[in-house]
Design an enzyme around this catalytic site. Structure first.
Site, PDB file in Angstrom:
ATOM      1  NE  ARG A 178      -4.209   1.643   0.567  1.00 60.38           N
ATOM      2  CZ  ARG A 178      -5.172   1.814  -0.336  1.00 60.38           C
ATOM      3  NH1 ARG A 178      -5.097   1.235  -1.520  1.00 60.38           N
ATOM      4  NH2 ARG A 178      -6.235   2.524  -0.050  1.00 60.38           N
ATOM      5  CB  THR A 184      -8.733  -1.185  -8.360  1.00 60.86           C
ATOM      6  OG1 THR A 184      -8.491   0.049  -7.709  1.00 60.86           O
ATOM      7  CG2 THR A 184      -8.140  -2.294  -7.519  1.00 60.86           C
ATOM      8  CB  THR A 209      -5.397   0.006  -6.814  1.00 57.17           C
ATOM      9  OG1 THR A 209      -6.158   1.186  -7.011  1.00 57.17           O
ATOM     10  CG2 THR A 209      -4.629   0.154  -5.517  1.00 57.17           C
ATOM     11  CD  GLU A 255      -8.831   5.852  -5.373  1.00 58.51           C
ATOM     12  OE1 GLU A 255      -9.585   4.919  -5.048  1.00 58.51           O
ATOM     13  OE2 GLU A 255      -9.259   6.893  -5.902  1.00 58.51           O
ATOM     14  CG  ASP A 306      -8.500   4.993  -1.366  1.00 61.17           C
ATOM     15  OD1 ASP A 306      -9.425   5.542  -1.980  1.00 61.17           O
ATOM     16  OD2 ASP A 306      -8.134   3.824  -1.604  1.00 61.17           O
ATOM     17  CB  SER A 331      -7.244  -0.548   0.975  1.00 63.62           C
ATOM     18  OG  SER A 331      -7.585  -1.241  -0.203  1.00 63.62           O
ATOM     19  CB  SER A 332     -12.570  -1.378  -0.352  1.00 61.88           C
ATOM     20  OG  SER A 332     -13.117  -0.242   0.227  1.00 61.88           O
ATOM     21  N   GLY A 347     -13.282  -2.144  -7.398  1.00 59.08           N
ATOM     22  CA  GLY A 347     -14.623  -1.577  -7.237  1.00 59.08           C
ATOM     23  C   GLY A 347     -14.761  -0.620  -6.071  1.00 59.08           C
ATOM     24  N   GLY A 348     -13.642  -0.152  -5.512  1.00 59.14           N
ATOM     25  CA  GLY A 348     -13.727   0.777  -4.384  1.00 59.14           C
ATOM     26  C   GLY A 348     -14.487   0.126  -3.241  1.00 59.14           C
TER      27      GLY A 348
HETATM   28  N1  GLU Z   1      -8.426   2.714  -3.949  1.00 59.96           N
HETATM   29  C1  GLU Z   1      -9.378   1.729  -3.603  1.00 59.96           C
HETATM   30  C2  GLU Z   1      -8.891   0.886  -2.452  1.00 59.96           C
HETATM   31  O1  GLU Z   1      -7.733   0.755  -2.255  1.00 59.96           O
HETATM   32  C3  GLU Z   1      -9.694   0.816  -4.715  1.00 59.96           C
HETATM   33  C4  GLU Z   1     -10.389   1.507  -5.808  1.00 59.96           C
HETATM   34  C5  GLU Z   1     -11.015   0.518  -6.752  1.00 59.96           C
HETATM   35  O2  GLU Z   1     -11.213  -0.614  -6.423  1.00 59.96           O
HETATM   36  O3  GLU Z   1     -11.310   0.906  -7.856  1.00 59.96           O
HETATM   37  O4  GLU Z   1      -9.689   0.340  -1.764  1.00 59.96           O
END
Ligand code: GLU
Length: 573
Positions: free
Chosen positions: A105, A390, A408, A410, A430, A455-456, A477-478
């Protein structure tokens, strides 16, 4: 609607365009079957998959192949990941049956401050302003992380893993429809000068799907990385160029050569929890992994397995467990090196049982509050926005070792600023833009020097109780990543579907007051049945933004799945 929401909707609806191509793409997505121990690569672009397969054919390990896949993805899917981004990897060692996690990360520079995304008016910056700013870029970690993992689990020489990326960059790679669409879209990053210059042809038009695009600067960068390792990025001329580019306006950042040189990826044990007869493993926070485990832990207290994907009750239970999971995730998660996260409390069986009991038998109530697990400090709900750029890959090698890696920049094309042929991430957006939440409580995900943003991403590996591989999967997918991954895990583990069918199941993201979904994809009667229970699915809100890739072990061997919403494939060497 706030500028942040408008930006998010624009981005997500453009991503959604991909779903119109589903039937045509589906035809090109044969479900790979690998009866022998040959391995498999599933990723979002066939050119990247081929690079991974080439490494496996040469006797390389899963991690060796991951290096090659990442190097090519950074070229052919630069809207999603790359040399300038970050990553989380979950790794299964077939010999020891151990699952470990690697954390690549991005970190905030030493000069970062909690209010760096606040405007002069004392309000958080608009997302569209922050995303293209110099200060959005964190120290890139993906390549350093891969180098660490490859040093431990690689078989081939590091320097040999970049040949396909170098060749494609020199000779030209095939631009996909998704890339062409992203380049032509009116996103703030797509209209940055670097992005426009890169994707505009000599005749002044933008690249189209099927065009060949060369990137000699990228070829030079991967040659340097092949020869020198991550130092090639984090020290020397490329590092200097990164520092310089992030210091350009608007909103220059504070990154220094020292910040880049100081970057350290991390290795740790994965966080593993039983789920029914399985064990599911994910990376620790700040990944979204532990939240995904909470979602499963909640569902373990329901009879979701008895209700298949064509039942209202199956989706009702899924939606209500998801809401509870998100309520806790949105309150408690951040970088555990900086804030204490009550992971043990959240995953405690007694807590999960009590929390699952909040699911009303047949009627959804108002959005649930976060719970009070053991070890929870005083935290406020988080409002971090997470639109998506991502990608996820799963690789199994001939020996049965597995990489599940979400990687990613981001947002789409990161900040839209380029150095050495690659895009700089905007991962620091993020973080929570505001150092404090609405009620004045310090944000768990506030910016701090050296800190990693929440992060997700939740790359998962599933084992049986004997420690043998069952499945591996993940998605971009955030925020929606947690729902996408949870759905697919329920599909394969509870509803006994193939990986491909589970991936293709309709997406449903139940978070707070909203139920974003793909209403047209549900079996007849489900949408109305859910609405009658207070679960009103809303389409067009970005629920189509998954890019799930996975493998599943079946009696017939290893089977793969690639998300029909993207352009990837799952193939055997
Ligand atoms: N930046 C997001 C994360 O690290 C991911 C974004 C995405 O999945 O498009 O959770």
């Amino acid at each position: 609607m706030s500028p942040k929401s408008v930006f998010r909707l624009l981005l997500l609806s453009a991503l959604a365009l991909g779903s119109f191509e589903t039937p045509a793409l589906a035809a090109r997505h044969p479900v790979a079957n690998s009866p022998t121990g040959k391995g498999m690569v599933a990723a979002a672009n066939p050119q990247a998959v081929e690079a991974g397969l080439n490494v496996l054919r040469r006797g390389g390990s899963a991690v060796d192949a991951a290096v090659a896949v990442q190097a090519v993805l950074g070229l052919v899917e630069p809207e999603s990941s790359g040399l300038g981004g970050g990553s989380f990897m979950t790794y299964y060692d077939a010999k020891t049956h151990k699952v470990v996690a690697f954390n690549g990360r991005e970190t905030a520079p030493a000069g970062a401050s909690p209010d760096m995304f606040m405007g002069p008016d004392g309000k958080p910056l608009g997302f569209a302003t922050a995303v293209v700013s110099g200060r959005a870029t964190g120290v890139p970690g993906a390549i350093a992380m891969l180098s660490m993992a490859q040093g431990k689990y690689g078989k081939l020489a590091w320097s040999s893993l970049f040949v396909d990326a170098e060749h494609l960059a020199d000779q030209g790679f095939v631009v996909t429809k998704k890339l062409a669409r992203a380049a032509a879209a009116p996103y703030p990053q797509s209209i940055q000068p670097d992005t426009v210059a890169y994707f505009t042809k000599a005749d002044g038009t933008k690249v189209a799907g099927g065009d060949l695009l060369k990137n000699p600067a990228y070829a030079a960068t991967v040659r340097k990385i092949a020869a020198e390792g991550p130092k090639a990025l984090l020290e020397g001329s490329i590092a200097e160029a990164i520092v310089q580019r992030t210091h350009d306006g608007p909103l220059p950042g504070t990154m220094t050569l020292e910040d880049l040189k100081a970057y350290k990826p991390k290795a740790s044990e994965a966080v593993c929890r039983p789920y029914k007869v399985y064990v599911v493993c994910v990376p620790p926070a700040p990944s979204g992994g532990p939240a995904l485990l909470e979602g499963l832990g909640l569902l373990a207290n329901t009879d979701i397995a008895a209700h298949g994907p064509t039942t209202v009750q199956g989706w009702y239970l899924f939606s209500q467990a998801s809401r509870l999971m998100y309520a806790d995730r949105d309150r408690y998660f951040g970088d555990p090196d900086f804030v204490s996260i009550p992971v043990e409390g959240l995953l405690d069986p007694a807590y999960l049982k009590a929390r699952a009991a909040l699911i009303s038998p047949d009627q959804a109530g108002p959005p649930p509050e976060a719970g009070k697990p053991k070890g929870a400090g005083i935290r406020a709900p988080d409002a971090t926005a997470e639109p998506g750029g991502t990608t996820h890959m799963v690789i199994v090698d001939g020996a049965g070792n597995v990489v599940s890696m979400t990687t990613t920049v981001e947002s789409i094309f990161g900040t839209g600023r380029m150095v050495g042929g690659f895009f700089l991430n905007n991962q620091l957006t993020d973080f929570s833009f505001s150092p404090k939440e609405k009620d004045g409580v310090a944000a768990a995900n506030a910016v701090a020097p050296g800190k990693r943003p929440r992060s997700s991403m939740a790359p998962a590996i599933v084992l049986d109780r004997q420690g043998r591989l069952v499945a591996a999967l993940g998605s971009p997918g955030g925020n929606s990543i947690l729902a996408y991954n949870l759905k697919t895990l329920v599909g394969v583990l509870d509803w006994k579907m193939s990986m491909q069918d589970a991936i293709a199941l309709p997406n449903l993201i139940a978070r707070g007051p909203s139920y974003a979904a793909e209403p047209d994809k549900f079996a007849p009667g489900i949408v109305d049945g859910l609405a009658a229970r207070g679960v009103k699915l809303v389409g067009g809100g970005g629920a189509e933004g998954s890019g799930l890739h996975g493998v599943l072990v079946t009696p017939a061997g290893l089977t793969g799945g690639a998300d029909p919403r993207r352009e990837g494939v799952a193939r055997v060497p």
